[in-house]
Design a protein around this motif. Sequence first.
Motif, PDB file in Angstrom:
ATOM      1  N   GLU A 159      77.167  39.659  69.851  1.00 23.13           N
ATOM      2  CA  GLU A 159      77.391  40.590  68.939  1.00 23.13           C
ATOM      3  C   GLU A 159      78.902  40.872  68.756  1.00 23.13           C
ATOM      4  O   GLU A 159      79.136  41.043  67.517  1.00 23.13           O
ATOM      5  CB  GLU A 159      76.759  41.927  69.342  1.00 23.13           C
ATOM      6  CG  GLU A 159      75.027  41.851  69.118  1.00 23.13           C
ATOM      7  CD  GLU A 159      74.321  42.941  69.406  1.00 23.13           C
ATOM      8  OE1 GLU A 159      73.407  43.384  68.879  1.00 23.13           O
ATOM      9  OE2 GLU A 159      74.731  43.980  70.597  1.00 23.13           O
TER      10      GLU A 159
ATOM     11  N   THR B 241      70.089  41.379  64.195  1.00 21.15           N
ATOM     12  CA  THR B 241      70.403  41.327  65.563  1.00 21.15           C
ATOM     13  C   THR B 241      68.853  41.879  66.237  1.00 21.15           C
ATOM     14  O   THR B 241      67.811  42.333  65.475  1.00 21.15           O
ATOM     15  CB  THR B 241      71.439  42.318  65.997  1.00 21.15           C
ATOM     16  OG1 THR B 241      71.692  41.952  67.500  1.00 21.15           O
ATOM     17  CG2 THR B 241      71.440  43.755  65.783  1.00 21.15           C
ATOM     18  N   LYS B 242      68.938  41.936  67.581  1.00 22.16           N
ATOM     19  CA  LYS B 242      67.494  42.193  68.281  1.00 22.16           C
ATOM     20  C   LYS B 242      67.779  42.996  69.728  1.00 22.16           C
ATOM     21  O   LYS B 242      69.085  42.890  70.099  1.00 22.16           O
ATOM     22  CB  LYS B 242      67.073  40.837  68.571  1.00 22.16           C
ATOM     23  CG  LYS B 242      66.966  39.690  67.552  1.00 22.16           C
ATOM     24  CD  LYS B 242      66.272  38.329  68.113  1.00 22.16           C
ATOM     25  CE  LYS B 242      66.867  37.244  67.290  1.00 22.16           C
ATOM     26  NZ  LYS B 242      68.244  36.972  67.312  1.00 22.16           N
TER      27      LYS B 242
ATOM     28  N   CYS C 288      69.887  50.444  69.937  1.00 24.95           N
ATOM     29  CA  CYS C 288      70.570  50.109  68.642  1.00 24.95           C
ATOM     30  C   CYS C 288      72.018  50.684  68.498  1.00 24.95           C
ATOM     31  O   CYS C 288      73.026  50.011  67.970  1.00 24.95           O
ATOM     32  CB  CYS C 288      69.764  51.109  67.476  1.00 24.95           C
ATOM     33  SG  CYS C 288      70.324  50.958  65.814  1.00 24.95           S
TER      34      CYS C 288
ATOM     35  N   SER D 183      74.423  48.115  70.082  1.00 21.66           N
ATOM     36  CA  SER D 183      74.661  46.976  69.033  1.00 21.66           C
ATOM     37  C   SER D 183      75.437  47.418  67.886  1.00 21.66           C
ATOM     38  O   SER D 183      76.305  46.571  67.507  1.00 21.66           O
ATOM     39  CB  SER D 183      73.255  46.451  68.383  1.00 21.66           C
ATOM     40  OG  SER D 183      72.696  45.842  69.557  1.00 21.66           O
TER      41      SER D 183
ATOM     42  N   ILE E 288      72.969  47.942  60.749  1.00 19.58           N
ATOM     43  CA  ILE E 288      72.219  46.731  60.636  1.00 19.58           C
ATOM     44  C   ILE E 288      71.340  46.519  59.641  1.00 19.58           C
ATOM     45  O   ILE E 288      70.477  47.064  59.311  1.00 19.58           O
ATOM     46  CB  ILE E 288      71.474  46.610  62.233  1.00 19.58           C
ATOM     47  CG1 ILE E 288      72.596  46.907  63.382  1.00 19.58           C
ATOM     48  CG2 ILE E 288      70.804  45.422  62.383  1.00 19.58           C
ATOM     49  CD1 ILE E 288      71.809  47.349  64.676  1.00 19.58           C
TER      50      ILE E 288
ATOM     51  N   TYR F 185      66.837  44.403  61.858  1.00 20.45           N
ATOM     52  CA  TYR F 185      66.690  44.736  63.334  1.00 20.45           C
ATOM     53  C   TYR F 185      65.468  44.325  63.904  1.00 20.45           C
ATOM     54  O   TYR F 185      64.286  44.919  63.572  1.00 20.45           O
ATOM     55  CB  TYR F 185      66.859  46.196  63.590  1.00 20.45           C
ATOM     56  CG  TYR F 185      67.525  46.796  64.984  1.00 20.45           C
ATOM     57  CD1 TYR F 185      68.227  46.033  65.790  1.00 20.45           C
ATOM     58  CD2 TYR F 185      66.610  47.871  65.531  1.00 20.45           C
ATOM     59  CE1 TYR F 185      68.823  46.320  66.973  1.00 20.45           C
ATOM     60  CE2 TYR F 185      67.158  48.243  66.660  1.00 20.45           C
ATOM     61  CZ  TYR F 185      68.183  47.487  67.632  1.00 20.45           C
ATOM     62  OH  TYR F 185      68.391  47.731  69.034  1.00 20.45           O
TER      63      TYR F 185
ATOM     64  N   MET G 162      61.634  52.463  65.650  1.00 19.43           N
ATOM     65  CA  MET G 162      62.623  51.732  64.770  1.00 19.43           C
ATOM     66  C   MET G 162      62.628  52.151  63.328  1.00 19.43           C
ATOM     67  O   MET G 162      63.649  52.107  62.492  1.00 19.43           O
ATOM     68  CB  MET G 162      62.027  50.188  64.847  1.00 19.43           C
ATOM     69  CG  MET G 162      62.230  49.417  66.033  1.00 19.43           C
ATOM     70  SD  MET G 162      61.252  47.801  66.127  1.00 19.43           S
ATOM     71  CE  MET G 162      62.245  46.883  65.142  1.00 19.43           C
TER      72      MET G 162
ATOM     73  N   VAL H  80      69.731  51.308  60.392  1.00 17.64           N
ATOM     74  CA  VAL H  80      68.873  49.920  60.093  1.00 17.64           C
ATOM     75  C   VAL H  80      68.518  50.010  58.918  1.00 17.64           C
ATOM     76  O   VAL H  80      67.862  50.937  58.111  1.00 17.64           O
ATOM     77  CB  VAL H  80      67.796  49.869  61.234  1.00 17.64           C
ATOM     78  CG1 VAL H  80      66.966  48.646  60.898  1.00 17.64           C
ATOM     79  CG2 VAL H  80      68.400  49.842  62.604  1.00 17.64           C
TER      80      VAL H  80
END
Length: 328
Positions: free
Chosen positions: A63, A81-82, A106, A109, A118, A121, A139, A148
């Motif tokens: 990252e 990203t994860k 999150c 990241s 992001i 996600y 999420m 996100v």
Amino acid sequence: MIGVPIRRLGQLAVSAQGLGCMGMSHAYGEADDAQSIATVHHAIGLGVNFLDTADFYGAGHNEQLVGRAVAGRRDDVVIATKFGFANRLGEPTLIRGDAAYVRQACEASLRRLDVDHIDLYYQHRVDPTVPIEETAGAMAELVTEGKVRHLGLSEASAATIRRAHAVHPIAALQSEWSLWTRDIESDIAPVCAELGIGIVPFSPLGRGFLTGRYNSVDELAADDMRRRQPRFADGNIEQNLAIVAKLTELASAKGVSAGQLALAWVLHRGEDVVPIPGTRRTRNLEENVGALAVELSTEDVEAIEAAAPAERVAGPRYDETSLGFVNG
């Protein structure tokens, strides 16, 4: 070089082929940041704007690398990203999908990527101890807060996908899909099509094996994870090399490489399919992007699938422990 068309993952528009960044930091030998950043820049220049990373890759290094590569070019890229591997260097593997961890992961990241949001996600693996409704709900809160933009799942089952999508629209499912890994085709891919969820195949080149570049694990770095994978093991690799030899013959007849033929087959699965072949070398990147120009007739597809029938692939795609974390 062909222009890169746009495809959609749910409501998210991305280049028809992405760049998997995992190998720049993780699993495939020693990292070379300068080379990797140059490859990311070259990808953007070619029109590949969809970059895939995860907090798991290189324990956060990947990252950070992607963040450095896109600094000053944030509007030119779509970053995926994860989260989910809570003890990225620990044993045994710990998967977390509880609401508190979703938020914690999150925020971490965002800091490593040095971005304010992001684009996509994913939950990297499904936590069997937490209802998917809790994970998807957490999420979704990140979407409401603007941290996100779109949500995804990785290696999730059809039932889990349905339940998560009922909480908040899922834009994409990332799962392994290639000529030698086709298990999502029976029930998972049809559910994604029904719900309008795009599919992002990782390892569309069979971890590089389908390119025909490898004949033995002795050609791999000492710490390359493929040395420990069943399909590269003695007794399996010979049978799998025979499949690649047939693909190479077909590719040669079309004037393309075996890797391009294998990628073209994945791209041919549908307009909502966006493979993310990984590389840290610009020459491999250009070859991969060249697959977008490969046209396949019905006869071509039949010949490819006859050369590489799923039942002839020797060995499971992961060891027994890792297989326990897929299609959850």
